[in-house]
Write a protein that holds these residues in place. Structure first.
Motif, mmCIF file in Angstrom:
data_model
loop_
_atom_site.group_PDB
_atom_site.id
_atom_site.type_symbol
_atom_site.label_atom_id
_atom_site.label_comp_id
_atom_site.label_asym_id
_atom_site.label_seq_id
_atom_site.Cartn_x
_atom_site.Cartn_y
_atom_site.Cartn_z
ATOM 1 N N ASN A 235 5.382 8.816 -4.574
ATOM 2 C CA ASN A 235 4.374 7.701 -4.394
ATOM 3 C C ASN A 235 3.300 8.009 -5.491
ATOM 4 O O ASN A 235 2.624 7.324 -5.709
ATOM 5 N N SER B 258 4.369 2.928 -8.683
ATOM 6 C CA SER B 258 3.501 2.189 -8.087
ATOM 7 C C SER B 258 4.377 0.800 -7.632
ATOM 8 O O SER B 258 5.392 0.255 -7.801
ATOM 9 N N TYR B 259 3.707 0.075 -6.318
ATOM 10 C CA TYR B 259 4.181 -1.091 -5.611
ATOM 11 C C TYR B 259 4.250 -2.154 -6.824
ATOM 12 O O TYR B 259 3.262 -2.435 -7.683
ATOM 13 N N ARG B 260 5.449 -2.947 -6.798
ATOM 14 C CA ARG B 260 5.553 -4.160 -7.465
ATOM 15 C C ARG B 260 5.881 -5.266 -7.034
ATOM 16 O O ARG B 260 7.097 -5.438 -6.024
ATOM 17 N N THR C 82 0.937 -1.173 -0.064
ATOM 18 C CA THR C 82 0.113 -0.124 -0.112
ATOM 19 C C THR C 82 0.856 1.316 0.013
ATOM 20 O O THR C 82 2.010 1.262 0.513
ATOM 21 N N LYS C 83 0.508 2.277 -0.609
ATOM 22 C CA LYS C 83 1.173 3.575 -0.541
ATOM 23 C C LYS C 83 1.381 3.880 0.728
ATOM 24 O O LYS C 83 2.456 4.309 1.230
ATOM 25 N N PRO D 190 9.133 3.231 -3.212
ATOM 26 C CA PRO D 190 7.623 3.154 -3.376
ATOM 27 C C PRO D 190 7.400 1.929 -4.494
ATOM 28 O O PRO D 190 6.411 1.247 -4.543
ATOM 29 N N ARG D 191 8.557 1.453 -5.032
ATOM 30 C CA ARG D 191 8.236 0.232 -5.788
ATOM 31 C C ARG D 191 8.490 -1.040 -5.259
ATOM 32 O O ARG D 191 7.710 -2.144 -5.532
#
Length: 126
Positions: free
Chosen positions: A115, A119-121, A6-7, A17-18
């Motif tokens: 952020n 995006s998160y991976r 989550t952010k 953030p990734r």
């Protein structure tokens, strides 16, 4: 709420953030003005380049401005409504709050800004 992926996790923990593993800032929280906003060039884990383009974090100034305005309004309302301070005392309270929270605002604005774009991976393979 603070789960990896989550952010809010990246923002609160100060992580990339990734990948949500590497540290975003070089130093833990400090009031030292020379170390407050120092970033790693790349994520130590996934190697995401934090300065994606020249002057990337100039946009964080707008985020910082929004945080500062919101904080000023909140402090003013609290000082006037709860403590019934005079106008001059309320403005003094705002100035003190902004000075004390400046390091938090600077770091928060940068991590919020990146952020917005990254995006998160879950399975990050660069």
């Amino acid at each position: 709420m603070f789960k990896k992926g989550t952010k809010i996790y990246s923002i609160v923990k100060g992580k990339c953030p990734r990948c949500h593993q590497g540290d975003f800032f070089k130093h833990k929280f400090t009031f030292n003005p020379t170390k407050i906003t120092q970033l790693h060039d790349n994520c130590p884990n996934c190697h995401l380049k934090y300065m994606m383009e020249p002057s990337f974090f100039y946009g964080a100034m707008y985020v910082n401005y929004g945080i500062t305005v919101a904080l000023s309004i909140i402090v003013f309302l609290i000082s006037k409504l709860l403590f019934n301070l005079t106008l001059l005392q309320s403005f003094l309270a705002i100035i003190i709050a902004l000075i004390v929270l400046a390091p938090v605002n600077l770091r928060l604005s940068r991590i919020l800004w990146i952020n917005m774009f990254v995006s998160y991976r879950k399975n990050n393979n660069n």
